[in-house]
Design an enzyme around this catalytic site. Structure first.
Site, PDB file in Angstrom:
ATOM      1  N   ASP A 245       0.794  -1.219   0.000  1.00 45.31           N
ATOM      2  CA  ASP A 245       0.000   0.000   0.000  1.00 45.31           C
ATOM      3  C   ASP A 245       0.832   1.278   0.000  1.00 45.31           C
ATOM      4  O   ASP A 245       0.290   2.371   0.146  1.00 45.31           O
ATOM      5  CB  ASP A 245      -0.929   0.008   1.215  1.00 45.31           C
ATOM      6  N   GLY A 272      13.127  10.251 -24.585  1.00 47.65           N
ATOM      7  CA  GLY A 272      13.440  10.018 -25.989  1.00 47.65           C
ATOM      8  C   GLY A 272      14.256   8.766 -26.190  1.00 47.65           C
ATOM      9  O   GLY A 272      13.794   7.651 -25.973  1.00 47.65           O
ATOM     10  N   TRP A 274      16.805   6.353 -28.812  1.00 47.47           N
ATOM     11  CA  TRP A 274      16.690   5.869 -30.186  1.00 47.47           C
ATOM     12  C   TRP A 274      15.257   5.459 -30.525  1.00 47.47           C
ATOM     13  O   TRP A 274      14.740   5.766 -31.598  1.00 47.47           O
ATOM     14  CB  TRP A 274      17.638   4.692 -30.377  1.00 47.47           C
ATOM     15  N   GLU A 315      17.015  11.922 -31.064  1.00 46.82           N
ATOM     16  CA  GLU A 315      17.851  11.306 -32.101  1.00 46.82           C
ATOM     17  C   GLU A 315      17.070  11.219 -33.420  1.00 46.82           C
ATOM     18  O   GLU A 315      16.428  10.224 -33.670  1.00 46.82           O
ATOM     19  CB  GLU A 315      18.307   9.930 -31.631  1.00 46.82           C
ATOM     20  N   TYR A 316      17.136  12.256 -34.318  1.00 44.57           N
ATOM     21  CA  TYR A 316      17.943  13.473 -34.211  1.00 44.57           C
ATOM     22  C   TYR A 316      17.130  14.632 -34.778  1.00 44.57           C
ATOM     23  O   TYR A 316      16.402  14.453 -35.770  1.00 44.57           O
ATOM     24  CB  TYR A 316      19.247  13.350 -35.005  1.00 44.57           C
ATOM     25  N   MET A 381      27.098  11.998 -28.098  1.00 50.76           N
ATOM     26  CA  MET A 381      27.206  10.546 -27.902  1.00 50.76           C
ATOM     27  C   MET A 381      28.359   9.999 -28.738  1.00 50.76           C
ATOM     28  O   MET A 381      28.174   9.456 -29.829  1.00 50.76           O
ATOM     29  CB  MET A 381      25.872   9.885 -28.241  1.00 50.76           C
ATOM     30  N   THR A 382      29.550  10.133 -28.184  1.00 45.95           N
ATOM     31  CA  THR A 382      30.774   9.798 -28.895  1.00 45.95           C
ATOM     32  C   THR A 382      31.063   8.294 -28.826  1.00 45.95           C
ATOM     33  O   THR A 382      32.100   7.848 -28.347  1.00 45.95           O
ATOM     34  CB  THR A 382      31.954  10.610 -28.326  1.00 45.95           C
TER      35      THR A 382
END
Length: 541
Positions: A245, A272, A274, A315-316, A381-382
Site C-alpha cells: 500500500d 526520448g 533511439w 535522435e535526431y 554521444m561519442t
C-alpha cells in the site's frame, strides 16, 4: 545511436569479486573507531581502494582525520568523498563538509585510485590515535617517527599543517551515468547495484532512461519498472521491503532511497532515446505545451523529490535516426528554450546529442549552439560510430577518440565532434565526453587490425554485435589500441571497446580540452565492482 530498445530482453549476472581487506583499529573513547583499506580492483599499473571509517564507540563522531603513508612505488592519483592532501609519501584525509557525523555503529567510505599495484598503507592514524590500537599520544601531532620494524623510516618529515593542493579543474568534475529502466527485467540490474558496485560514490548525476514522447508530450515509459514494481528487502537499496500500500515503489522509490544514502547525487529524467524520439517532431510544433507536459510529469507530487531536472535525448533533430525529422534547424533550440522557461533556473536541463562531426553531418543540421544557452550541459554521444550494423565491415572501433589511417568515415571520431561543437561557440565546460560501457563486434573476421572484412555481427549475450565490457574483458581481452580506444580479435570475432587504460587516456583528453566531465551508457555494462566508472572518476581527478 544509443542502445535504448524498449523492453529489450537483456540478461545479466552479478560477477563476484574477491577483495582484500586490511583492518586497522584505533582506540577512540569507549570502544573504537576502525579504518579498513579495501582493494577494490588492481590492474598492475594502477589500483582502486576503498577506505571505510566505522564508529565502534558509544558516542557520535563529528569529524575524522585519517593519516597514513603509502609504500614506495605507489601514490594516490585521485580521490573522492574525502578531502585528501599529500606531503611526500604521507597522506591526510578529512571528512567532506557535506558528510554528516558518524553515529555509534555507523560507517562512511571514501576512495582513491592509485598508481602501481595495490599495497597496504603504513603508519595509519585516526583522529590522532594509532590505527593499530592504543591510546592517543599526549601531543596533537600523530607519531610517525617509529615505523614498524619491517618498514624503513620515511625520509619525508610529517607536517602538522596540510600543504595546499591544486584545486581540481572545476570544468571536469561531472560523472554522469545512464540507468536503463528495462535493466530490472532479464538483466536483473537494479538501483541497489549502483550502491553495491561502489559506483554511487563516484557518480555526480544519474540519467534515468527513458521517458516517452508520445503525441508530442512527455509520458511514462514503463509504469511497472518506474513506480509499480515491489522490491523485497534483499533487492532494496536500504534493505527495507516495499509494502503493498505504499504510494511509490519501483525504480523511482529506489532512487529516492539511493539519494538519501548519497545526498550528493542528482537524478535527471531522460526522455526520448533511439526508440522514442519520434514524438519530438510533434513537440517542436508547440514547444511550450511540450514543456508544460514534461514539467507536470517530472514534478508529479508522487516523485518530485526524486528528480532534479530533465534530459532530452532527441535522435535526431532535423535529421534521421529511427525516423526522420524535418522540423528545421531551430526546432531543438526552441524546445530547449521552452524547457528552460518552464523548469526555471533551479532545475537541470540537459541534452544528449549526435556526435557526427562530418562536414554537413548531423551536428551541422541543428543550431546546437543556440540551444546550449538554455542547457546546463550537452552530451555528444561519442560512441556507436561503427559497428555490425554494417555487417560486412570494415571492422573499426565504435568509439575512437581520434582519427587513424584507414578510418571508414571522416568526422566519425570523438575529437571531431568536440572540436566542431566548440567551433560553433559552445563553451568547452558545457560539453561532456561520452563513453560506452560495451563493445561492438563482427564475426567472420581474419584480420587482427582494424579494416578487415566480416560476414556479420558477432554473437552477443543480449543482442548480436553488442556485448558488455564486463563480459568482453574476460572472453575477449583487448589485444591492441587504435585511435585512443581498444580492440580484440578472438577466433573469428573482432570487438572494439574501452578499457580502464583507454578511458584514462580519454579523461586526460577531457581535462586538457577543459570539458565539463564525462558521461556513459550505461551502468549495467560495468563490472560488479565498478571498474570503468572508477577509471572515469580517477581520470578526471
Amino acid at each position: 545511436m544509443k542502445r535504448s530498445l524498449r523492453r529489450a530482453i537483456w540478461v545479466g549476472a552479478v560477477v563476484a569479486v574477491t577483495v582484500a581487506t586490511v583492518p586497522m583499529a584505533s582506540a577512540f573513547g569507549a570502544g573504537s573507531v576502525t579504518t579498513s583499506f579495501t582493494r577494490v580492483s588492481d590492474w598492475g599499473t594502477g589500483h582502486e581502494a576503498r577506505v571505510t571509517i566505522t564508529n565502534g564507540s558509544d558516542a557520535s563522531v563529528s569529524t575524522w582525520r585519517v593519516e597514513f603513508e603509502l609504500p614506495s612505488g605507489t601514490s594516490i592519483s585521485s580521490s573522492w568523498d574525502a578531502d585528501v592532501t599529500r606531503n611526500g609519501n604521507r597522506y591526510v584525509a578529512v571528512k567532506k563538509s557535506w558528510a554528516g557525523a558518524l553515529a555509534p555503529g555507523a560507517s562512511f567510505s571514501w576512495g582513491y585510485n592509485g598508481t602501481g599495484a595495490y599495497r597496504a598503507p603504513l603508519n595509519c592514524t585516526v583522529n590522532g590515535a594509532p590505527c593499530g590500537g592504543g591510546t592517543p599520544p599526549p601531543t596533537t601531532t600523530p607519531p610517525t617517527t617509529t615505523p614498524p620494524t619491517t618498514t624503513p623510516p620515511t625520509t619525508t618529515p610529517p607536517t602538522t599543517t596540510p600543504p595546499t593542493t591544486t584545486p581540481p579543474n572545476p570544468g571536469a568534475q561531472k560523472v554522469v551515468g545512464y540507468f536503463a529502466q528495462w535493466g530490472v527485467y532479464a538483466r536483473n540490474y537494479h538501483v541497489k547495484n549502483i550502491h553495491t558496485s561502489g559506483s554511487a560514490s563516484k557518480l555526480t548525476h544519474i540519467l534515468y532512461a527513458f521517458g516517452n514522447t508520445t503525441g508530442g508530450r512527455c509520458t511514462i515509459g514503463d509504469s511497472y519498472a518506474d513506480y509499480e514494481k515491489a522490491y523485497t528487502a534483499a533487492e532494496s537499496v536500504d534493505g527495507v521491503a516495499d509494502t503493498w500500500d505504499q504510494p511509490l515503489r519501483g525504480s523511482f522509490n529506489q532512487l529516492r532511497k539511493l539519494k538519501k544514502m548519497y545526498p550528493h547525487i542528482k537524478v535527471i529524467w531522460s526522455f526520448g532515446g533511439w526508440t522514442w524520439s519520434g514524438g519530438f517532431t510533434q513537440a517542436a510544433q508547440n514547444p511550450a505545451a511540450f514543456a508544460e507536459s514534461c514539467y507536470n510529469l517530472v514534478e508529479d507530487p508522487r516523485w518530485a523529490d526524486v528528480f532534479d531536472g530533465i534530459d532530452i535525448d532527441w535522435e535526431y533533430p532535423n535529421a534521421c535516426g529511427l525516423t526522420c525529422d524535418a522540423s528545421g534547424p531551430n526546432a531543438f533550440k526552441n524546445v530547449a528554450s521552452a524547457l528552460r522557461t518552464r523548469f526555471g533556473s533551479g532545475n537541470l536541463v540537459t541534452a544528449a546529442i549526435t556526435a557526427d562531426g562530418s562536414n554537413g553531418g548531423k551536428i551541422d543540421a541543428t543550431d546546437y549552439a543556440g540551444a546550449a544557452t538554455h542547457l546546463n550541459w550537452i552530451m555528444p554521444m561519442t560512441y556507436d560510430y561503427f559497428g555490425a550494423f554494417a555487417p560486412q565491415g570494415p571492422t573499426a572501433p565504435h568509439s575512437p577518440l581520434t582519427s587513424y589511417t584507414g578510418i571508414p568515415q571522416q568526422g566519425f571520431w570523438s575529437d571531431a565532434a568536440i572540436q566542431k561543437l566548440k567551433s560553433k561557440g559552445i563553451p568547452a565546460n558545457k560539453l561532456l565526453l561520452g563513453i560506452g560501457f560495451y563493445g561492438r563486434g563482427w564475426t567472420g573476421v581474419t584480420q587482427t587490425t582494424p579494416g578487415g572484412t566480416a560476414t556479420g555481427p558477432a554473437p552477443g549475450t543480449y543482442e548480436q554485435g553488442i556485448e558488455d565490457y564486463k563480459v568482453l574483458k574476460n572472453t575477449c581481452p583487448a589485444t591492441g589500441t587504435v585511435g585512443g580506444t581498444a580492440y580484440a580479435k578472438c577466433g573469428s570475432n573482432w570487438w572494439s571497446y574501452d578499457t580502464p587504460s583507454t578511458i584514462g587516456g580519454k579523461m586526460t583528453y577531457a581535462k586538457n580540452q577543459g570539458l565539463g566531465g564525462a558521461f556513459f551508457w550505461e551502468l549495467s555494462g560495468d563490472t560488479s565492482n565498478g571498474e570503468l566508472i572508477g577509471a572515469i572518476k580517477g581520470g578526471l581527478g
